[in-house]
Design a protein around this motif. Structure first.
Motif, PDB file in Angstrom:
ATOM      1  N   MET A   6       0.705  -0.544   0.645  1.00  0.00           N
ATOM      2  CA  MET A   6       0.051   0.126   0.143  1.00  0.00           C
ATOM      3  C   MET A   6       0.870   1.026   0.389  1.00  0.00           C
ATOM      4  O   MET A   6       0.171   2.318  -0.506  1.00  0.00           O
ATOM      5  N   PHE A   7       2.282   1.264   0.732  1.00  0.00           N
ATOM      6  CA  PHE A   7       3.067   2.167   0.514  1.00  0.00           C
ATOM      7  C   PHE A   7       3.293   2.894  -0.748  1.00  0.00           C
ATOM      8  O   PHE A   7       3.634   3.701  -1.233  1.00  0.00           O
ATOM      9  N   GLU A   8       4.034   1.319  -1.439  1.00  0.00           N
ATOM     10  CA  GLU A   8       3.992   1.746  -2.544  1.00  0.00           C
ATOM     11  C   GLU A   8       3.553   2.529  -3.702  1.00  0.00           C
ATOM     12  O   GLU A   8       3.436   2.884  -4.665  1.00  0.00           O
ATOM     13  N   LYS A   9       2.403   2.124  -3.398  1.00  0.00           N
ATOM     14  CA  LYS A   9       1.257   2.326  -4.329  1.00  0.00           C
ATOM     15  C   LYS A   9       1.128   4.158  -3.927  1.00  0.00           C
ATOM     16  O   LYS A   9       1.056   4.492  -5.126  1.00  0.00           O
ATOM     17  N   VAL A  10       0.586   4.418  -2.654  1.00  0.00           N
ATOM     18  CA  VAL A  10       0.598   6.089  -2.563  1.00  0.00           C
ATOM     19  C   VAL A  10       1.920   6.751  -2.363  1.00  0.00           C
ATOM     20  O   VAL A  10       1.906   7.700  -1.980  1.00  0.00           O
ATOM     21  N   LYS A  11       3.434   5.866  -2.680  1.00  0.00           N
ATOM     22  CA  LYS A  11       4.439   6.616  -3.098  1.00  0.00           C
ATOM     23  C   LYS A  11       4.583   7.069  -1.403  1.00  0.00           C
ATOM     24  O   LYS A  11       5.044   8.053  -1.363  1.00  0.00           O
ATOM     25  N   VAL A  12       4.606   7.158  -0.167  1.00  0.00           N
ATOM     26  CA  VAL A  12       5.099   6.706   0.806  1.00  0.00           C
ATOM     27  C   VAL A  12       6.346   5.547   1.405  1.00  0.00           C
ATOM     28  O   VAL A  12       6.445   4.884   1.402  1.00  0.00           O
ATOM     29  N   PRO A  13       7.538   7.023   1.316  1.00  0.00           N
ATOM     30  CA  PRO A  13       8.157   6.034   1.501  1.00  0.00           C
ATOM     31  C   PRO A  13       8.282   5.527   3.227  1.00  0.00           C
ATOM     32  O   PRO A  13       8.035   5.710   3.930  1.00  0.00           O
ATOM     33  N   ILE A  14       9.327   4.284   3.362  1.00  0.00           N
ATOM     34  CA  ILE A  14       9.153   3.012   4.588  1.00  0.00           C
ATOM     35  C   ILE A  14      10.734   3.674   4.543  1.00  0.00           C
ATOM     36  O   ILE A  14      11.795   2.770   4.155  1.00  0.00           O
ATOM     37  N   LEU A  15      10.630   4.231   6.235  1.00  0.00           N
ATOM     38  CA  LEU A  15      12.308   4.149   6.990  1.00  0.00           C
ATOM     39  C   LEU A  15      12.736   2.994   7.354  1.00  0.00           C
ATOM     40  O   LEU A  15      13.594   2.926   7.481  1.00  0.00           O
ATOM     41  N   GLY A  16      11.466   2.023   8.075  1.00  0.00           N
ATOM     42  CA  GLY A  16      12.118   0.854   8.204  1.00  0.00           C
ATOM     43  C   GLY A  16      10.320   0.330   9.051  1.00  0.00           C
ATOM     44  O   GLY A  16      10.196   1.094   9.176  1.00  0.00           O
ATOM     45  N   LEU A  68      14.819  -1.084  12.359  1.00  0.00           N
ATOM     46  CA  LEU A  68      15.098   0.056  13.158  1.00  0.00           C
ATOM     47  C   LEU A  68      15.040  -0.833  14.468  1.00  0.00           C
ATOM     48  O   LEU A  68      16.139   0.623  15.105  1.00  0.00           O
ATOM     49  N   GLY A  69      14.905  -1.653  15.074  1.00  0.00           N
ATOM     50  CA  GLY A  69      14.734  -2.051  16.445  1.00  0.00           C
ATOM     51  C   GLY A  69      13.347  -2.326  17.246  1.00  0.00           C
ATOM     52  O   GLY A  69      12.458  -2.936  16.658  1.00  0.00           O
ATOM     53  N   GLU A  70      13.891  -2.573  18.521  1.00  0.00           N
ATOM     54  CA  GLU A  70      12.799  -3.482  19.298  1.00  0.00           C
ATOM     55  C   GLU A  70      12.195  -2.310  20.466  1.00  0.00           C
ATOM     56  O   GLU A  70      13.590  -2.027  21.011  1.00  0.00           O
ATOM     57  N   ILE A  71      11.254  -2.125  21.164  1.00  0.00           N
ATOM     58  CA  ILE A  71      10.952  -1.812  21.766  1.00  0.00           C
ATOM     59  C   ILE A  71      10.080  -2.988  23.323  1.00  0.00           C
ATOM     60  O   ILE A  71       8.909  -3.283  22.956  1.00  0.00           O
ATOM     61  N   PRO A  72      10.524  -2.685  24.217  1.00  0.00           N
ATOM     62  CA  PRO A  72       9.999  -3.780  24.903  1.00  0.00           C
ATOM     63  C   PRO A  72       8.786  -3.305  25.821  1.00  0.00           C
ATOM     64  O   PRO A  72       8.091  -1.896  25.741  1.00  0.00           O
ATOM     65  N   LEU A  73       8.013  -4.202  26.176  1.00  0.00           N
ATOM     66  CA  LEU A  73       7.269  -3.972  27.060  1.00  0.00           C
ATOM     67  C   LEU A  73       6.665  -3.490  28.105  1.00  0.00           C
ATOM     68  O   LEU A  73       7.790  -4.309  28.911  1.00  0.00           O
ATOM     69  N   LEU A  75      16.839   3.534  19.159  1.00  0.00           N
ATOM     70  CA  LEU A  75      15.702   3.628  18.010  1.00  0.00           C
ATOM     71  C   LEU A  75      15.833   4.893  17.797  1.00  0.00           C
ATOM     72  O   LEU A  75      15.541   5.077  16.642  1.00  0.00           O
ATOM     73  N   ALA A  76      15.867   6.230  18.459  1.00  0.00           N
ATOM     74  CA  ALA A  76      15.796   7.315  17.759  1.00  0.00           C
ATOM     75  C   ALA A  76      16.399   7.687  17.591  1.00  0.00           C
ATOM     76  O   ALA A  76      17.103   8.348  16.170  1.00  0.00           O
ATOM     77  N   GLY A  77      17.965   7.330  17.998  1.00  0.00           N
ATOM     78  CA  GLY A  77      19.533   7.684  17.023  1.00  0.00           C
ATOM     79  C   GLY A  77      19.123   6.903  15.127  1.00  0.00           C
ATOM     80  O   GLY A  77      19.622   7.401  14.504  1.00  0.00           O
ATOM     81  N   VAL A  98      17.347   6.402  13.655  1.00  0.00           N
ATOM     82  CA  VAL A  98      15.709   6.866  12.730  1.00  0.00           C
ATOM     83  C   VAL A  98      15.890   7.979  12.573  1.00  0.00           C
ATOM     84  O   VAL A  98      16.526   8.639  11.181  1.00  0.00           O
ATOM     85  N   TRP A  99      17.483   8.920  13.635  1.00  0.00           N
ATOM     86  CA  TRP A  99      17.873   9.965  13.557  1.00  0.00           C
ATOM     87  C   TRP A  99      18.973  10.231  12.095  1.00  0.00           C
ATOM     88  O   TRP A  99      19.211  10.801  11.518  1.00  0.00           O
ATOM     89  N   ALA A 100      19.577   8.789  12.058  1.00  0.00           N
ATOM     90  CA  ALA A 100      21.075   8.562  11.635  1.00  0.00           C
ATOM     91  C   ALA A 100      20.038   8.076   9.665  1.00  0.00           C
ATOM     92  O   ALA A 100      20.793   8.200   8.882  1.00  0.00           O
ATOM     93  N   ALA A 101      19.109   7.096  10.251  1.00  0.00           N
ATOM     94  CA  ALA A 101      18.227   7.009   8.560  1.00  0.00           C
ATOM     95  C   ALA A 101      17.819   8.581   7.434  1.00  0.00           C
ATOM     96  O   ALA A 101      17.848   8.302   7.012  1.00  0.00           O
ATOM     97  N   LEU A 102      17.321   9.339   8.417  1.00  0.00           N
ATOM     98  CA  LEU A 102      16.719  10.256   8.018  1.00  0.00           C
ATOM     99  C   LEU A 102      18.392  11.230   7.613  1.00  0.00           C
ATOM    100  O   LEU A 102      17.898  11.713   6.016  1.00  0.00           O
ATOM    101  N   ASN A 103      18.880  11.183   8.297  1.00  0.00           N
ATOM    102  CA  ASN A 103      20.202  12.284   7.820  1.00  0.00           C
ATOM    103  C   ASN A 103      20.567  11.545   6.848  1.00  0.00           C
ATOM    104  O   ASN A 103      21.222  12.106   5.798  1.00  0.00           O
ATOM    105  N   SER A 104      20.580  10.196   6.069  1.00  0.00           N
ATOM    106  CA  SER A 104      21.295   9.493   4.973  1.00  0.00           C
ATOM    107  C   SER A 104      20.863   9.625   4.166  1.00  0.00           C
ATOM    108  O   SER A 104      21.102   9.325   2.912  1.00  0.00           O
ATOM    109  N   GLY A 105      18.891   9.934   4.011  1.00  0.00           N
ATOM    110  CA  GLY A 105      18.104   9.735   2.552  1.00  0.00           C
ATOM    111  C   GLY A 105      18.143   8.964   2.730  1.00  0.00           C
ATOM    112  O   GLY A 105      17.121   9.359   1.964  1.00  0.00           O
TER     113      GLY A 105
END
Length: 103
Positions: free
Chosen positions: A1-11, A48-53, A83-85, A87-94
């Motif tokens: 679905m994301f590809e169809k509406v051209k929404v990039p997937i960061l991870g 991108l990572g794991e978040i515990p419950l 996770l924030a780090g 995501v930040w690195a991925a965004l800064n790398s394009g």
């Protein structure tokens, strides 16, 4: 679905990856673990990572103070920070190729 509406997937992120006991720090994989990492590999997108419950996440959310602000040294806060780090690195790398909006 994301590809169809051209929404990039960061991870992908595995939320509630494991239960983290607040008393002893033991990890319990009550929902299973690793499914999102496997799916990311199959979809050829970054994991991108794991978040515990953990109850403290809900408690702090209800109180209006993020766990990372109230308990910065907590293992759950460290997971969010990691996770924030990532995501930040991925965004800064394009990563994700930028956003294309068509009207």
């Amino acid at each position: 679905m994301f590809e169809k509406v051209k929404v990039p997937i960061l991870g992908l992120v595995e939320n509630m990856s494991y239960y983290l006991c607040r008393k002893c720090g033991a990890e319990d994989e009550i929902f299973g673990r690793g499914g999102v990492k496997q799916e990311a590999a199959e979809l050829n997108v970054p994991f991108l990572g794991e978040i515990p419950l953990h109850g403290r996440v809900r408690e702090q959310g209800d109180a209006g103070t993020p766990i990372v602000a109230a308990y910065p040294d907590d293992p759950v806060s460290k997971a969010f920070d990691g996770l924030a780090g990532t995501v930040w690195a991925a965004l800064n790398s394009g990563a994700g190729g930028g956003v294309e909006i068509e009207m």
